[in-house]
Design an enzyme around this catalytic site. Structure first.
Site, PDB file in Angstrom:
ATOM      1  N   SER A  88     -46.732  -5.148 -19.231  1.00  0.00           N
ATOM      2  CA  SER A  88     -46.494  -5.784 -18.819  1.00  0.00           C
ATOM      3  C   SER A  88     -45.821  -5.855 -17.337  1.00  0.00           C
ATOM      4  O   SER A  88     -45.761  -6.930 -16.235  1.00  0.00           O
ATOM      5  CB  SER A  88     -45.596  -6.041 -20.165  1.00  0.00           C
ATOM      6  N   HIS A 133     -40.947  -3.854 -15.635  1.00  0.00           N
ATOM      7  CA  HIS A 133     -40.933  -5.079 -15.229  1.00  0.00           C
ATOM      8  C   HIS A 133     -40.800  -5.063 -13.676  1.00  0.00           C
ATOM      9  O   HIS A 133     -41.797  -5.674 -12.503  1.00  0.00           O
ATOM     10  CB  HIS A 133     -40.206  -5.896 -15.552  1.00  0.00           C
TER      11      HIS A 133
END
Length: 105
Positions: free
Chosen positions: A1, A59
């Site tokens: 991610s 992230h």
């Protein structure tokens, strides 16, 4: 991610006025710059408050790297690659012809 966030942040940094939409809610559009700010705020809050739904640190790291790469990294890397490429070609041509499997011209 984190890698996906890197690509998203790079695109949002490069083209902040691009229009984006969420796939299931195409009637709501927003700019890429606004989306990046919202994602960074969400992940910062998630990291600070200890939310465990997403990997907020990955992230944020990806977003920071994507923004850095578009702003400074691309130019830094591509301007300084010539000495490395020259050394690689010299090493390859020096080993050619020594029976090491190199091609002969």
């Amino acid at each position: 991610s984190g890698a996906i966030m890197t690509v998203l942040a790079a695109v949002c940094t490069k083209m902040p006025e691009a229009k984006l939409a969420i796939i299931l809610l195409p009637m709501f559009t927003f700019t890429a710059g606004s989306a990046l700010k919202a994602i960074i705020a969400f992940d910062t809050a998630g990291l600070a408050l200890g939310w465990r739904l997403f990997d907020h640190a990955a992230h944020l790291g990806g977003a920071l790297f994507g923004m850095w790469y578009v702003t400074y990294g691309h130019e830094l890397i591509w301007k300084n690659r010539e000495p490395l490429v020259k050394a690689w070609h010299e090493m390859r041509t020096k080993n050619t012809g020594k029976g090491g499997g190199g091609r002969s011209n």
